[in-house]
Each structure stands twice: as structure tokens, then as C-alpha cells.
Design a protein around this motif. Structure first.
Motif, mmCIF file in Angstrom:
data_model
loop_
_atom_site.group_PDB
_atom_site.id
_atom_site.type_symbol
_atom_site.label_atom_id
_atom_site.label_comp_id
_atom_site.label_asym_id
_atom_site.label_seq_id
_atom_site.Cartn_x
_atom_site.Cartn_y
_atom_site.Cartn_z
ATOM 1 N N LEU A 46 -44.930 70.278 -35.158
ATOM 2 C CA LEU A 46 -43.977 71.896 -34.465
ATOM 3 C C LEU A 46 -44.459 71.988 -32.894
ATOM 4 O O LEU A 46 -45.758 71.304 -32.741
ATOM 5 N N ILE A 47 -44.172 72.586 -32.262
ATOM 6 C CA ILE A 47 -44.152 72.650 -31.435
ATOM 7 C C ILE A 47 -44.637 74.219 -30.789
ATOM 8 O O ILE A 47 -43.520 74.973 -31.082
ATOM 9 N N GLY A 48 -45.391 74.639 -30.121
ATOM 10 C CA GLY A 48 -45.573 75.925 -29.474
ATOM 11 C C GLY A 48 -45.322 76.495 -28.556
ATOM 12 O O GLY A 48 -45.672 75.329 -27.400
ATOM 13 N N LEU A 49 -44.464 77.389 -28.372
ATOM 14 C CA LEU A 49 -43.832 77.643 -27.065
ATOM 15 C C LEU A 49 -45.614 78.946 -26.734
ATOM 16 O O LEU A 49 -44.459 80.491 -26.903
ATOM 17 N N ILE A 50 -45.653 79.194 -25.411
ATOM 18 C CA ILE A 50 -46.522 80.075 -25.282
ATOM 19 C C ILE A 50 -45.701 80.631 -23.626
ATOM 20 O O ILE A 50 -45.267 80.142 -22.961
ATOM 21 N N LEU A 51 -45.143 81.883 -24.162
ATOM 22 C CA LEU A 51 -44.298 82.575 -23.182
ATOM 23 C C LEU A 51 -44.960 83.883 -22.918
ATOM 24 O O LEU A 51 -45.514 84.565 -23.994
ATOM 25 N N PRO A 52 -45.140 84.662 -21.918
ATOM 26 C CA PRO A 52 -45.682 86.228 -21.671
ATOM 27 C C PRO A 52 -44.882 86.879 -22.911
ATOM 28 O O PRO A 52 -45.906 87.111 -23.666
ATOM 29 N N ASP A 53 -43.636 87.045 -22.498
ATOM 30 C CA ASP A 53 -42.108 87.888 -23.171
ATOM 31 C C ASP A 53 -41.843 87.532 -23.703
ATOM 32 O O ASP A 53 -40.626 87.473 -22.561
ATOM 33 N N ILE A 54 -40.571 87.302 -24.346
ATOM 34 C CA ILE A 54 -40.063 87.238 -24.985
ATOM 35 C C ILE A 54 -38.690 88.254 -24.208
ATOM 36 O O ILE A 54 -37.514 87.459 -24.113
ATOM 37 N N THR A 55 -39.594 89.120 -24.560
ATOM 38 C CA THR A 55 -37.963 90.574 -23.897
ATOM 39 C C THR A 55 -38.055 90.225 -22.846
ATOM 40 O O THR A 55 -36.686 91.102 -22.176
ATOM 41 N N ASN A 56 -38.168 89.673 -22.213
ATOM 42 C CA ASN A 56 -37.953 89.537 -20.202
ATOM 43 C C ASN A 56 -36.966 88.102 -19.640
ATOM 44 O O ASN A 56 -37.283 87.070 -20.451
ATOM 45 N N PRO A 57 -36.480 88.780 -19.929
ATOM 46 C CA PRO A 57 -34.619 88.001 -19.655
ATOM 47 C C PRO A 57 -34.730 86.830 -19.335
ATOM 48 O O PRO A 57 -33.614 86.274 -19.329
ATOM 49 N N PHE A 58 -36.337 86.718 -18.208
ATOM 50 C CA PHE A 58 -36.008 84.796 -18.083
ATOM 51 C C PHE A 58 -36.393 84.481 -19.542
ATOM 52 O O PHE A 58 -36.092 82.708 -19.346
ATOM 53 N N PHE A 59 -37.109 84.311 -19.947
ATOM 54 C CA PHE A 59 -36.923 83.789 -21.192
ATOM 55 C C PHE A 59 -36.237 83.073 -22.189
ATOM 56 O O PHE A 59 -36.602 82.016 -23.484
ATOM 57 N N PRO A 60 -35.476 84.521 -22.668
ATOM 58 C CA PRO A 60 -34.698 83.351 -24.094
ATOM 59 C C PRO A 60 -34.112 82.667 -23.733
ATOM 60 O O PRO A 60 -33.716 81.543 -24.190
#
Lengths: 327, 327
Positions: free
Chosen positions: A61-75
Motif C-alpha cells: 500500500l502506498i499512502g498519498l497525502i494531499l491537501p484536498d483532491i478537490t483542488n484541480p491540481f491534484f486529481p
DNA sequence: CTGAAAGCGCTTACAG
DNA sequence: CTGAAAGCGCTTACAG
């Protein structure tokens, strides 16, 4: 469910031998290997990853920690991470942190209990010492946690220089720079790039700090445009801000690109949908995610990595918010 | 790492008692409970979920299968799923399927080996029998797999009626409907709604099928606008298509909303950034995700669920691509 | 109400 | 090259 025991019995060997064969560890005679192969095949045996994890204290398993997937940069980043993770047999757990160090810590702790293989971390508020001591492979995006933790980012400074020059070459005489939040590393690098490029020119400029938020950017730009009718170029540190600026130009009655040219930063899909289409410094977000994941997996698998800092090149995408270059 | 054994020793009881206490299963005397509580506290013991999973054949992982997180519809959904999952102590694994049944099956199989607790599935190409036989709790979004699998979706038909009426009430006399792909259930429901509403009126209309893709939609609409200069209203089955239509209107020299009014469907953030802002039938995507997750968790925890079909209401958001209502 | 023991399905020294 | 056995950290009948 068929287990390693069933395979061993069918192959006429011990479970230890089966395990060794399956893991390619230790010696296994050709005959034994053959028998196991057949047995696995016939029984359609598949190893139980949970049982394995309990022993090895490792998972895929790899954990992907990001601020908010809703921010268009992250998807797109998430997509890249998942794509390459899948290629290497890893699965990704999605963690929205909202930039909250507590949430980040929680995720790290809960996932470590599940023997997570590693983390990819995109965050700006991150609790650096906590990560540094997490004792699990980590790759950081856009922010250096410490020299030992590999980092991948865009060449933000270069990009900002390119964006600024784009405006300069197109005849702008008074440029407004929409600077991003000061605690964001990438935003600061972009600021630096802008300053470097603008100061080489003798063009007037002004800088205003402005969140990466559409409506806020719109309001801020509306005010400034009113105060400074001479502004004929805006360089925004993000596409969302640029979109706000474009909207503000509309309400201010400034024609884009004839009276006002705008350049964004990010290269988000939305940019093409605006009218006119947004000229922007596009990051290769997919590549960033892909590189980060490959580096992480190398670390997980104890392979040597060549460097600790990866910079993904940025690219100027010319669309309708800028005019043609002045000769 | 401190284990249940350590706790048992410290508390002066057996591991069985500790386990019973921790899981709230079976009887535990008040004294024993007390001793265990203290020991857990002092040792900062935390249960190892992997070891537990190996026994119980259950985990607290939820699989979220969606076509592509990069599609602007999904990030918010993913966010909702993760938020409520976290609340209940679950963790979410992100699976991009690209609508490929093989990829879906693969994910299901690999995650089942990890004793995944359940799946939330958004897909249109999904291999229904495979899901039906997956033998693990599932909740479907936007598509009914079978009567036993709970489904949550927007009331697409109602929404389409609302959107159509919005155009009608604003005086449109010739409406173009951008129908979505015919294999998408939601798209068909929207088509039905449009047809129902338009046929109640005596307004002219035409329908064209058009992918949920910006550039394609733009091209298609450009052609049609050229052929039919009388079109004064467009209802697109998605915001992305609507954005394409808006762009096409620009190149066709049609003023929006004076000469041409446009309504989208989805309620994606990008809509507000366009100029003029996009009037749209907004889905409550976050709510859909939240409802789906709660229902899934109920199923996982063997709680009764009230119904097998959940419809999340849709809402008309009026922005600049429509005029004011004709009295 | 409690504990000893078997078992979940694997891996890994160790002895041979 | 191979197998018996212990162990990973838990849960769960079962007997008491």
C-alpha cells in the motif's frame, strides 16, 4: 480459499519450499520448482497478502497525502500515482489532509499500523520533523522536508521567468503579479522568478498577494484594476487566480487580450475552457506524480536512487489571453 | 511494538480477556476491564489491524472504483467518500478503472485478497454479473447493478425537466439538446426529462448526441449553430459540454445570453469561472458520495438499510448564461 | 467470567 | 537443497 498448505501437499513438498519458491528466496531444486508451479496452477493459488504482511511487516500500500483532491491540481497527480503504483503492484490509499498536521499525523500512524510501504506527501503545512522521523519511505512533492527525503517539483522559478517574459515580449508596460500564499514554497519560487525577470526589464510592475481561490482573486483584481487603469498585463501564480483575473477584466470592461493580457500558472484543463483560452505556464503534473511514485518505489525496494531532487520542466502554453509577440 | 501479550501480562490477565475487552465481545469482569484499560493506557497499546484482519477476514478498507479521478465530477465524490469513511474509521483505496471491466475485476480481486470491507462503484461499463457475484458489500453510483445492490444517484430526470423549463421560461423558441453518450444511464435519464418537458411545450427543438468532452462539444455545436441560426437555447447534458457550447457561441459570434442561452448539467466548479458564469443543473456530488458511503458502511456492519435506492436532489443554479424570466 | 490452545496464512532461521 | 517448527499479533470456540 486455497492456502500455501494445499499447494505444498499437492506438490509433495513442505510449505517452506513453496514459500521459498514463491518469494524467490533461498534454494529450490528444479523438480520442486516444477511441482510447485503445477500445483499453483491447478489450484489457482494466490498468496494471501495479509498473512504475508503480518510476517514481513510490509504491504504494497502506498499512502498519498494531499491537501484536498478537490483542488484541480491534484486529481491528475493522484491519477499518475495510481497508474504507476498499479504497474509495480502497489495500491494507493487516498488521504485528504486539509493541510492539517493533525490529520496528516493520524494518517501516518494508522497507515503505519497497516504496514504501509511508503508515502507520497504533498502539503505545505506539513509537520516536517514528524515526517522526518516517520521511519518509512517518503517522497515529498513541492516541498523539501529534509535532505534525506527525495523531493520532486516543477521548476517553478524558470516557469515564472518564462511567464513574465511572455508578457514582456508581448508589449506589456505595467504588469500586475498575483503572488500566491507566502507559506507555499512553489508560490515563493514563482515570485522569485517573476522578480528576476521583471527587474531585468524596465517595465513597471506591482505585486499583490492573493490566495489560489477564484472568487477572492476576482475581487482583488477588480479593485486593483479600478485603481490602476494602466495595468496591461497580469501574471497569476495559479490558473484559478488567472480565471478570477479574467472574470474581473470582464466586469471592468477591459478587453482581453487587446487591453489586458493574462498569463496563468498550472495548466489545468479548465484553462482551455475559458474565453479566451488561458495562456499559462503548464506544469507536467502527471509526470510529477509518476516520477514521485517511481522514486518512492525504488526507496521501498531499497534500490539506489540517483538523486534527491527531481525537477520536472514546465511549459508555456499560448492561448487567447495573450496577443502575438511584438517584434 | 507493544502487543496484546504485553498488555495481558501487565494487566495480569490472559490475552483472550484483553481481546474480549478490546472487541467488546464476551464477558469481562469490571476489575479485569479496569486493569486492561490501565495497561493499554500505560503501554500506549494499539491493536494491530493486520493481525486482526488475518483472523476476521475483514479490514477497514473501502475500495472506491471510478472511471477516472481526472474527470471533474469525481474529485468531490472521492472527497465525500473519504470524509465519511474517516469518520467511521475506514480508509479508502482509490481505483481508476477507465471503464475497463478487466481493470475493475482486477481491483476487486486484489482488494478482496486484502479483505477489503466493501466497494463503492461508479462506472458505466461495469460487468454487472461480476459485481453481483463479488460476495462483498457494494454500493453503486448512478447505475443499478441489481435490485439487491443499493444505488445512489441524482434525480437526473427531474433535473433535466428543471433545466429545460428554465430555458422555456426565459423565452427560448428553438432549443438544442446536447444528449450525452447513450450507454450512460444518467445521460439517458436526462434525455428523458428533456423530452418530457419539451414536448409539453410547443417549442422547436433538436437533439444531438455529444460526448462529455470539451473540444468535441465545441466543434459539434459550432457546426450546428452554423446550420441553424435560429437556435436560441442550448441545454447540455454536462457542464463540460456546456463549456464547449459557450466557446462555440463565442466563435460563432452569438452573444450569450442575449442571442443564445445555455444551461449545463453537473454543477462543477469550473462553471462559475466561465464568462458569463454558467447556469446549470447542479448535482450534489458531495452528498451522493456521503450517502453512498454511509449506506455501504451500514451494509458492512450488517445494519439494516431502509431502502435500496437513494435519489439525491438536484438544484438549478442560475448564473450568466441565461436571462431573466419572461413574465 | 476466564484462560489455554488452536488457528488465521504466511515467512524464516535452523538443523540436516 | 529441504522440512519441522517457531513466530507474526490477533480472535475465538471450548472447557472450566
Amino acid at each position: 480459499m486455497t492456502t500455501i498448505k494445499d499447494v505444498a501437499k499437492k506438490a509433495g513438498v513442505s510449505v517452506a519450499t513453496v514459500s521459498r519458491f514463491l518469494n524467490n528466496s533461498g534454494y529450490v531444486s528444479t523438480e520442486a520448482a516444477q511441482a510447485v508451479t503445477v500445483a499453483v496452477e491447478e489450484l489457482k493459488y494466490e498468496l494471501n497478502p495479509i498473512a504475508r504482511s503480518l510476517n514481513t511487516k510490509k504491504s504494497n500500500l502506498i499512502g498519498l497525502i494531499l491537501p484536498d483532491i478537490t483542488n484541480p491540481f491534484f486529481p491528475e497527480l493522484a491519477r499518475a500515482v495510481e497508474d504507476v503504483a498499479l504497474t509495480y503492484g502497489y495500491t494507493v490509499v487516498l488521504c485528504n489532509s486539509d493541510e492539517d498536521p493533525e490529520k496528516e499525523k493520524n494518517y501516518i500512524e494508522t497507515l503505519k499500523k497497516k504496514y504501509i510501504a511508503g508515502f507520497i506527501v504533498t502539503s505545505n503545512q506539513l509537520d516536517a520533523p514528524h515526517y522526518a522521523n516517520a521511519n518509512v519511505p517518503i517522497v515529498a512533492l513541492d516541498r523539501t522536508i529534509n535532505e534525506k527525503i527525495p523531493t520532486v517539483s516543477s521548476n517553478n522559478k524558470e516557469g515564472a521567468i518564462m511567464g513574465t517574459n511572455a508578457l514582456l515580449e508581448r508589449g506589456c508596460k505595467h504588469i500586475l503579479f498575483l503572488r500566491g500564499p507566502e507559506k507555499l514554497n512553489p508560490a515563493n519560487d514563482r515570485y522569485e522568478g517573476f522578480m528576476e525577470a521583471i527587474q531585468r526589464s524596465n517595465v513597471r510592475y506591482q505585486v499583490v498577494t492573493c490566495p489560489f481561490h477564484f472568487a477572492d482573486s476576482q475581487k482583488i483584481v477588480e479593485c486593483i484594476l479600478q485603481e490602476n487603469p494602466l495595468i496591461d498585463g497580469i501574471f497569476a501564480s495559479s490558473d484559478v487566480s488567472a480565471a478570477g483575473a479574467l472574470k474581473a477584466a470582464g466586469t471592468a470592461g477591459k478587453h482581453v487580450p487587446d487591453e489586458l493580457q493574462i498569463v496563468g500558472f498550472d495548466g489545468v484543463a479548465m484553462g482551455a475552457m475559458l474565453s479566451p483560452g488561458l495562456t499559462t505556464v503548464a506544469q507536467d503534473v502527471y509526470k510529477m506524480g509518476a516520477v514521485a511514485t517511481r522514486v518512492l518505489i525504488k526507496r521501498i525496494e531499497n534500490k539506489k536512487i540517483e538523486q534527491n531532487f527531481y525537477e520536472v520542466p514546465v511549459k508555456l502554453v499560448i492561448r487567447g489571453t495573450t496577443r502575438s509577440v511584438v517584434e
